[in-house]
Design a protein around this motif. Structure first.
Motif, PDB file in Angstrom:
ATOM      1  N   MET A 179       0.822  -1.187   0.000  1.00 25.29           N
ATOM      2  CA  MET A 179       0.000   0.000   0.000  1.00 25.29           C
ATOM      3  C   MET A 179       0.867   1.253   0.000  1.00 25.29           C
ATOM      4  N   MET A 180       1.953   1.226   0.697  1.00 29.41           N
ATOM      5  CA  MET A 180       2.817   2.397   0.808  1.00 29.41           C
ATOM      6  C   MET A 180       3.420   2.753  -0.543  1.00 29.41           C
ATOM      7  N   ARG A 181       3.681   1.758  -1.385  1.00 26.93           N
ATOM      8  CA  ARG A 181       4.307   1.984  -2.685  1.00 26.93           C
ATOM      9  C   ARG A 181       3.463   2.912  -3.551  1.00 26.93           C
ATOM     10  N   ALA A 182       2.161   2.851  -3.422  1.00 26.12           N
ATOM     11  CA  ALA A 182       1.264   3.686  -4.218  1.00 26.12           C
ATOM     12  C   ALA A 182       1.383   5.162  -3.857  1.00 26.12           C
ATOM     13  N   TRP A 183       1.904   5.459  -2.685  1.00 24.54           N
ATOM     14  CA  TRP A 183       1.993   6.843  -2.220  1.00 24.54           C
ATOM     15  C   TRP A 183       3.379   7.450  -2.382  1.00 24.54           C
ATOM     16  N   ILE A 184       4.343   6.693  -2.897  1.00 29.22           N
ATOM     17  CA  ILE A 184       5.709   7.207  -3.012  1.00 29.22           C
ATOM     18  C   ILE A 184       5.770   8.411  -3.949  1.00 29.22           C
ATOM     19  N   LEU A 185       5.235   8.292  -5.160  1.00 25.52           N
ATOM     20  CA  LEU A 185       5.288   9.395  -6.111  1.00 25.52           C
ATOM     21  C   LEU A 185       4.545  10.637  -5.594  1.00 25.52           C
ATOM     22  N   PRO A 186       3.319  10.501  -5.086  1.00 24.11           N
ATOM     23  CA  PRO A 186       2.661  11.702  -4.552  1.00 24.11           C
ATOM     24  C   PRO A 186       3.436  12.369  -3.415  1.00 24.11           C
ATOM     25  N   MET A 187       4.029  11.557  -2.537  1.00 25.19           N
ATOM     26  CA  MET A 187       4.795  12.139  -1.433  1.00 25.19           C
ATOM     27  C   MET A 187       6.041  12.851  -1.956  1.00 25.19           C
ATOM     28  N   LEU A 188       6.695  12.268  -2.951  1.00 21.25           N
ATOM     29  CA  LEU A 188       7.866  12.929  -3.534  1.00 21.25           C
ATOM     30  C   LEU A 188       7.493  14.243  -4.210  1.00 21.25           C
ATOM     31  N   LEU A 189       6.343  14.255  -4.874  1.00 25.86           N
ATOM     32  CA  LEU A 189       5.892  15.496  -5.508  1.00 25.86           C
ATOM     33  C   LEU A 189       5.639  16.591  -4.473  1.00 25.86           C
ATOM     34  N   VAL A 190       5.000  16.251  -3.377  1.00 22.23           N
ATOM     35  CA  VAL A 190       4.746  17.242  -2.327  1.00 22.23           C
ATOM     36  C   VAL A 190       6.062  17.701  -1.708  1.00 22.23           C
ATOM     37  N   LEU A 191       6.972  16.778  -1.472  1.00 22.95           N
ATOM     38  CA  LEU A 191       8.268  17.131  -0.894  1.00 22.95           C
ATOM     39  C   LEU A 191       9.058  18.048  -1.828  1.00 22.95           C
ATOM     40  N   CYS A 192       9.128  17.688  -3.103  1.00 27.91           N
ATOM     41  CA  CYS A 192       9.854  18.526  -4.075  1.00 27.91           C
ATOM     42  C   CYS A 192       9.192  19.893  -4.205  1.00 27.91           C
ATOM     43  N   GLY A 193       7.883  19.901  -4.225  1.00 28.65           N
ATOM     44  CA  GLY A 193       7.163  21.171  -4.290  1.00 28.65           C
ATOM     45  C   GLY A 193       7.458  22.051  -3.094  1.00 28.65           C
ATOM     46  N   PHE A 198      -7.466  -3.612 -14.189  1.00 29.66           N
ATOM     47  CA  PHE A 198      -6.301  -3.778 -13.332  1.00 29.66           C
ATOM     48  C   PHE A 198      -5.421  -2.553 -13.568  1.00 29.66           C
ATOM     49  N   TRP A 199      -5.055  -1.866 -12.488  1.00 32.90           N
ATOM     50  CA  TRP A 199      -4.326  -0.611 -12.586  1.00 32.90           C
ATOM     51  C   TRP A 199      -3.337  -0.500 -11.443  1.00 32.90           C
ATOM     52  N   ARG A 200      -2.525   0.561 -11.488  1.00 36.52           N
ATOM     53  CA  ARG A 200      -1.648   0.917 -10.369  1.00 36.52           C
ATOM     54  C   ARG A 200      -1.481   2.418 -10.372  1.00 36.52           C
ATOM     55  N   SER A 201      -1.251   2.996  -9.215  1.00 35.51           N
ATOM     56  CA  SER A 201      -1.087   4.443  -9.141  1.00 35.51           C
ATOM     57  C   SER A 201       0.247   4.829  -9.779  1.00 35.51           C
ATOM     58  N   GLY A 202       0.273   6.030 -10.324  1.00 32.68           N
ATOM     59  CA  GLY A 202       1.475   6.511 -10.990  1.00 32.68           C
ATOM     60  C   GLY A 202       1.535   6.141 -12.457  1.00 32.68           C
ATOM     61  N   CYS A 203       0.621   5.318 -12.925  1.00 32.58           N
ATOM     62  CA  CYS A 203       0.600   4.890 -14.324  1.00 32.58           C
ATOM     63  C   CYS A 203      -0.164   5.936 -15.140  1.00 32.58           C
ATOM     64  N   LYS A 204       0.537   6.584 -16.076  1.00 35.81           N
ATOM     65  CA  LYS A 204      -0.108   7.645 -16.846  1.00 35.81           C
ATOM     66  C   LYS A 204      -1.193   7.093 -17.764  1.00 35.81           C
ATOM     67  N   TRP A 214     -12.442  -1.953 -10.294  1.00 32.88           N
ATOM     68  CA  TRP A 214     -11.040  -1.542 -10.314  1.00 32.88           C
ATOM     69  C   TRP A 214     -10.232  -2.371  -9.324  1.00 32.88           C
ATOM     70  N   VAL A 215      -9.091  -2.889  -9.792  1.00 33.26           N
ATOM     71  CA  VAL A 215      -8.202  -3.689  -8.948  1.00 33.26           C
ATOM     72  C   VAL A 215      -6.809  -3.066  -9.002  1.00 33.26           C
ATOM     73  N   ASP A 216      -6.321  -2.600  -7.869  1.00 33.60           N
ATOM     74  CA  ASP A 216      -4.975  -2.022  -7.765  1.00 33.60           C
ATOM     75  C   ASP A 216      -3.988  -3.173  -7.595  1.00 33.60           C
ATOM     76  N   ILE A 217      -3.138  -3.391  -8.609  1.00 36.47           N
ATOM     77  CA  ILE A 217      -2.230  -4.545  -8.565  1.00 36.47           C
ATOM     78  C   ILE A 217      -1.138  -4.387  -7.515  1.00 36.47           C
ATOM     79  N   TRP A 218      -0.909  -3.171  -7.024  1.00 34.45           N
ATOM     80  CA  TRP A 218       0.078  -2.991  -5.966  1.00 34.45           C
ATOM     81  C   TRP A 218      -0.498  -3.319  -4.597  1.00 34.45           C
ATOM     82  N   ARG A 219      -1.796  -3.379  -4.496  1.00 35.09           N
ATOM     83  CA  ARG A 219      -2.437  -3.725  -3.222  1.00 35.09           C
ATOM     84  C   ARG A 219      -2.907  -5.175  -3.192  1.00 35.09           C
ATOM     85  N   ASP A 220      -3.066  -5.773  -4.369  1.00 37.07           N
ATOM     86  CA  ASP A 220      -3.647  -7.104  -4.441  1.00 37.07           C
ATOM     87  C   ASP A 220      -2.724  -8.058  -5.205  1.00 37.07           C
TER      88      ASP A 220
END
Length: 152
Positions: free
Chosen positions: A1-15, A72-78, A96-102
């Motif tokens: 679950m944490m992997r899905a939030w890495i990119l958003p957290m990096l964007l907020v940190l860089c911002g 089947f999807w994952r966050s961060g996928c354009k 919807w099935v998040d492959i990083w969570r399932d």
């Protein structure tokens, strides 16, 4: 679950870093605008923009009952994001099935794609379709007949 939030957290940190640099240089307005842009980007690439994910087995069971496609999807996928945005409100009609969570979802995608976790993979009537056109997916929602609840 944490992997899905890495990119958003990096964007907020860089911002935050870029905005802080702007504020320290005396550009308060530019810093605020940049921070807002990075927060919006983080929101777009977060799992929040997608409908609630369910497990692959549950999605397949529901699809067998109601005939709706499984995505089947994952966050961060354009490409997943493009599909989600182009479907608009109709995205909620899909399973919807998040492959990083399932792990079962990830296994289903690997089985459909020769060992690769290529997403979005949309399963319609038991047949996988890799990165389909959003208009085609929308047509699949409407192809169930005139009295189908999917047409409403």
């Amino acid at each position: 679950m944490m992997r899905a939030w890495i990119l958003p957290m990096l964007l907020v940190l860089c911002g935050s870093v870029v905005a802080t640099a702007q504020v320290l240089e005396g550009n308060l307005g530019a810093g605020a605008v940049l921070q807002l842009v990075f927060v919006l980007l983080a929101g777009v690439y977060s799992p929040l923009i997608f409908p609630r994910s369910i497990g692959a087995l549950e999605a397949q069971r529901r699809s067998a009952v109601d005939g709706r496609p499984v995505v089947f999807w994952r966050s961060g996928c354009k490409y997943c994001l493009r599909l989600r945005i182009r479907l608009g409100r109709r995205a909620r009609q899909l399973h919807w099935v998040d492959i990083w969570r399932d792990p079962a979802g990830a296994a289903a995608v690997r089985a459909a794609n020769g060992g690769n976790e290529t997403v979005p993979t949309v399963v319609v009537a038991g047949r996988p379709h890799v990165n389909p056109d959003p208009d085609w997916v929308r047509e699949q929602l409407c192809s169930d007949g005139p009295d189908s609840p999917l047409r409403k």
